[in-house]
Write an enzyme that holds these catalytic residues in place. Sequence first.
Site, PDB file in Angstrom:
ATOM      1  N   LYS A 160      -1.426  -9.306   2.680  1.00  0.00           N
ATOM      2  CA  LYS A 160      -0.664  -8.884   3.869  1.00  0.00           C
ATOM      3  C   LYS A 160      -1.523  -7.899   4.644  1.00  0.00           C
ATOM      4  CE  LYS A 160       3.160  -6.088   3.671  1.00  0.00           C
ATOM      5  NZ  LYS A 160       2.699  -4.903   4.413  1.00  0.00           N
ATOM      6  N   ASP A 208      -1.125  -6.038  -0.346  1.00  0.00           N
ATOM      7  CA  ASP A 208      -1.517  -5.414   0.922  1.00  0.00           C
ATOM      8  C   ASP A 208      -3.015  -5.163   0.960  1.00  0.00           C
ATOM      9  OD1 ASP A 208       0.579  -5.086   2.683  1.00  0.00           O
ATOM     10  OD2 ASP A 208       1.218  -3.166   1.843  1.00  0.00           O
ATOM     11  N   ASP A 237       0.835  -1.207   0.000  1.00  0.00           N
ATOM     12  CA  ASP A 237       0.000   0.000   0.000  1.00  0.00           C
ATOM     13  C   ASP A 237       0.873   1.261   0.000  1.00  0.00           C
ATOM     14  OD1 ASP A 237       0.814  -0.278   2.603  1.00  0.00           O
ATOM     15  OD2 ASP A 237      -1.178  -0.117   3.497  1.00  0.00           O
ATOM     16  N   SER A 238       2.195   1.066  -0.035  1.00  0.00           N
ATOM     17  CA  SER A 238       3.115   2.178  -0.337  1.00  0.00           C
ATOM     18  C   SER A 238       2.811   2.724  -1.739  1.00  0.00           C
ATOM     19  CB  SER A 238       4.573   1.703  -0.246  1.00  0.00           C
ATOM     20  OG  SER A 238       4.756   0.505  -0.986  1.00  0.00           O
ATOM     21  N   GLU A 281       9.113  -4.381  10.436  1.00  0.00           N
ATOM     22  CA  GLU A 281       9.541  -3.080   9.908  1.00  0.00           C
ATOM     23  C   GLU A 281      10.024  -2.187  11.055  1.00  0.00           C
ATOM     24  OE1 GLU A 281       6.831  -1.171   7.182  1.00  0.00           O
ATOM     25  OE2 GLU A 281       8.025   0.659   7.137  1.00  0.00           O
TER      26      GLU A 281
HETATM   27  O1  KIV Z   1       3.533  -1.100   1.582  1.00  0.00           O
HETATM   28  C1  KIV Z   1       4.675  -1.585   1.505  1.00  0.00           C
HETATM   29  O2  KIV Z   1       5.432  -1.339   0.560  1.00  0.00           O
HETATM   30  C2  KIV Z   1       5.117  -2.445   2.603  1.00  0.00           C
HETATM   31  C3  KIV Z   1       6.559  -2.826   2.650  1.00  0.00           C
HETATM   32  C4  KIV Z   1       7.383  -1.663   3.039  1.00  0.00           C
HETATM   33  C5  KIV Z   1       6.803  -3.971   3.547  1.00  0.00           C
HETATM   34  O3  KIV Z   1       4.341  -2.802   3.422  1.00  0.00           O
END
Ligand code: KIV
Length: 274
Positions: free
Chosen positions: A121, A91, A52-53, A191
Amino acid sequence: MSVQSAGTRSLTTTSLREMKRREEKIAAITAYDYLFARLVDEAGADVVLVGDSLAQVVLGYDSTLPVTLDDMIHHACAVRRGIKRALLVVDLPFLTYQVSREEAIRNAGRVLKETGAAAVKLEGGSDEMAETVRALVRVGIPVMGHLGFTPQSVNTMGGSRVQGREQGGGERLLAEAKALEEAGAFSVVLELVPGPVAESVTAALEIPTIGIGAGVGCDGQVLVLHDMLGLNDGFRPRFLRRYAEMAATTREAVGEYVRTVRAGEYPAPEHTFE
Ligand code: KIV
């Protein structure tokens, strides 16, 4: 449906457990579109995460909170089309799994049905979250956990900071990781966790830990693609290693294109059809 069937993928959630058992490090990376997914898969990444980044590095928001389930599904479908070998994990965005277990199952189920991803995730290690993981796994949805700094809770955590340093923090993190494992999670991201804490969590679990800012003791690592390629060039946390400087390369290349167009140097005769 245009997504690949699960049978054609070569890595599975159990492959990751086997890698941990063989002490083979797991290389995970994010991707958000078809072309980068194809490149990271061809480069040998074991896990491709549609994080979700996406909210920050692709959509320009200042946190992960605004991204929607539809945004995630749209990008995950593109990523799926680029992947042949890696395990695809997507995510679940903020508020798609925290309100009720029924909603969590419906939303995670949409991700698997509509994108062809192998797993979802989600963030957090409370007792309620472990029960949500159990409910998802029970209906056939593999879950990767995410502990330590959990970006969807940035507002309650007081910013992006290392977790588990306070008195009893290591023990709490370990208990949450054990609870996720017991609930059926196949892996857990750690993290922004102190190295020794991540190392002891890793030693205590049978499922693999995937670190980001969690030192050398995890079973694998994950980085945001745009950060490690130097595309997101204002972002320089201590844990990040940049493997390229693509922001500078892009500015130089596009600057040169602009200059040559303005100078009448491009297109040249060799770029012109008779
Ligand atoms: O959203 C994301 O990219 C993440 C990673 C940093 C693990 O959760």
